[in-house]
Design an enzyme around this catalytic site. Sequence first.
Site, PDB file in Angstrom:
ATOM      1  N   ASN A  86      -5.873   1.835   9.314  1.00  0.00           N
ATOM      2  CA  ASN A  86      -7.625   1.496   9.268  1.00  0.00           C
ATOM      3  C   ASN A  86      -7.702   2.738   9.646  1.00  0.00           C
ATOM      4  OD1 ASN A  86      -6.994  -1.382   9.231  1.00  0.00           O
ATOM      5  ND2 ASN A  86      -7.156  -1.968  11.188  1.00  0.00           N
TER       6      ASN A  86
ATOM      7  N   HIS B 120      -0.822   1.480  12.244  1.00  0.00           N
ATOM      8  CA  HIS B 120      -0.009   0.102  13.024  1.00  0.00           C
ATOM      9  C   HIS B 120       1.546  -0.254  12.133  1.00  0.00           C
ATOM     10  CE1 HIS B 120      -3.935  -1.683  14.666  1.00  0.00           C
ATOM     11  NE2 HIS B 120      -3.980  -1.102  13.651  1.00  0.00           N
TER      12      HIS B 120
ATOM     13  N   GLN C 209     -11.471  -0.010  11.830  1.00  0.00           N
ATOM     14  CA  GLN C 209     -11.588   1.371  12.783  1.00  0.00           C
ATOM     15  C   GLN C 209     -11.790   0.784  14.061  1.00  0.00           C
ATOM     16  OE1 GLN C 209     -10.903   5.258  11.346  1.00  0.00           O
ATOM     17  NE2 GLN C 209      -9.271   6.132  13.688  1.00  0.00           N
TER      18      GLN C 209
ATOM     19  N   ASP D  35       1.107  -2.685  20.668  1.00  0.00           N
ATOM     20  CA  ASP D  35       0.046  -2.684  20.872  1.00  0.00           C
ATOM     21  C   ASP D  35      -0.555  -4.099  21.653  1.00  0.00           C
ATOM     22  OD1 ASP D  35      -2.617  -3.059  18.225  1.00  0.00           O
ATOM     23  OD2 ASP D  35      -2.986  -4.319  19.358  1.00  0.00           O
ATOM     24  N   ILE D  36      -1.565  -3.832  22.697  1.00  0.00           N
ATOM     25  CA  ILE D  36      -1.843  -4.064  23.748  1.00  0.00           C
ATOM     26  C   ILE D  36      -2.276  -5.975  22.859  1.00  0.00           C
ATOM     27  CG2 ILE D  36      -4.704  -3.844  23.214  1.00  0.00           C
ATOM     28  CD1 ILE D  36      -4.284  -3.383  27.142  1.00  0.00           C
TER      29      ILE D  36
ATOM     30  N   HIS E 298      -3.411   6.302  14.000  1.00  0.00           N
ATOM     31  CA  HIS E 298      -3.086   5.214  14.217  1.00  0.00           C
ATOM     32  C   HIS E 298      -2.293   4.528  13.405  1.00  0.00           C
ATOM     33  CE1 HIS E 298      -6.091   3.396  15.178  1.00  0.00           C
ATOM     34  NE2 HIS E 298      -5.577   1.712  15.207  1.00  0.00           N
TER      35      HIS E 298
HETATM   36  P1  5GP Z   1      -7.596  -0.216  14.652  1.00  0.00           P
HETATM   37  O1  5GP Z   1      -8.800  -1.765  15.087  1.00  0.00           O
HETATM   38  O2  5GP Z   1      -8.405   1.381  16.299  1.00  0.00           O
HETATM   39  O3  5GP Z   1      -7.322   0.035  13.686  1.00  0.00           O
HETATM   40  O4  5GP Z   1      -6.191  -0.606  16.202  1.00  0.00           O
HETATM   41  C1  5GP Z   1      -6.309   0.136  17.469  1.00  0.00           C
HETATM   42  C2  5GP Z   1      -5.237  -0.910  17.802  1.00  0.00           C
HETATM   43  O5  5GP Z   1      -5.505  -0.234  19.334  1.00  0.00           O
HETATM   44  C3  5GP Z   1      -5.831  -2.724  18.267  1.00  0.00           C
HETATM   45  O6  5GP Z   1      -4.861  -2.827  17.646  1.00  0.00           O
HETATM   46  C4  5GP Z   1      -5.540  -2.803  19.212  1.00  0.00           C
HETATM   47  O7  5GP Z   1      -5.710  -3.966  19.794  1.00  0.00           O
HETATM   48  C5  5GP Z   1      -4.787  -0.928  20.008  1.00  0.00           C
HETATM   49  N1  5GP Z   1      -5.633  -1.493  22.002  1.00  0.00           N
HETATM   50  C6  5GP Z   1      -6.922  -1.074  21.908  1.00  0.00           C
HETATM   51  N2  5GP Z   1      -7.284  -0.581  23.815  1.00  0.00           N
HETATM   52  C7  5GP Z   1      -5.665  -0.563  23.630  1.00  0.00           C
HETATM   53  C8  5GP Z   1      -4.338  -0.077  25.257  1.00  0.00           C
HETATM   54  O8  5GP Z   1      -5.594   0.316  26.129  1.00  0.00           O
HETATM   55  N3  5GP Z   1      -4.025  -0.085  24.642  1.00  0.00           N
HETATM   56  C9  5GP Z   1      -2.851  -0.848  23.702  1.00  0.00           C
HETATM   57  N4  5GP Z   1      -1.743  -0.778  23.977  1.00  0.00           N
HETATM   58  N5  5GP Z   1      -3.321  -0.699  22.701  1.00  0.00           N
HETATM   59  C10 5GP Z   1      -4.376  -0.877  22.773  1.00  0.00           C
END
Ligand code: 5GP
Length: 112
Positions: free
Chosen positions: A86, A101, A93, A29-30, A99
Amino acid sequence: MDCIFCKIIAGEIPSQKVYEDDRVLAFHDINPIAPVHILVVPKRHIPSLLAIQSDDQELVGELHLALQHVAKEMGVADSGFRVITNTGTHGQQTVHHLHYHLIGGRQLEWKA
Ligand code: 5GP
Ligand code: ZN
């Protein structure tokens, strides 16, 4: 398609990969919230857990086996870890590509 994870899968956006096979990709994760924070995704675009179909059951099993593999690879299998998907607005989300985590490497609290 304007999907960040599809672009990562296609190699259009760089990522730090930790596992890859024909149908699954795992990468850091970034914006990690723990020492280990890996995203495990299907290579095929599925918008969320709610969009999983009966035909996807084998793929969902593969995602779980990939999570298990990554947990071992990242050294958190013994110490423990958490897997989160999420979903939707209340689930916060932000990327609409299914995805998981995988989070660990420190003691986690349970605060939903
Ligand atoms: P969500 O909030 O949808 O559950 O998770 C999305 C996740 O994707 C977040 O934890 C966010 O840090 C990660 N993320 C968003 N953009 C990028 C990206 O360009 N590269 C990587 N490696 N992770 C990303
Ligand atoms: Zn996608």
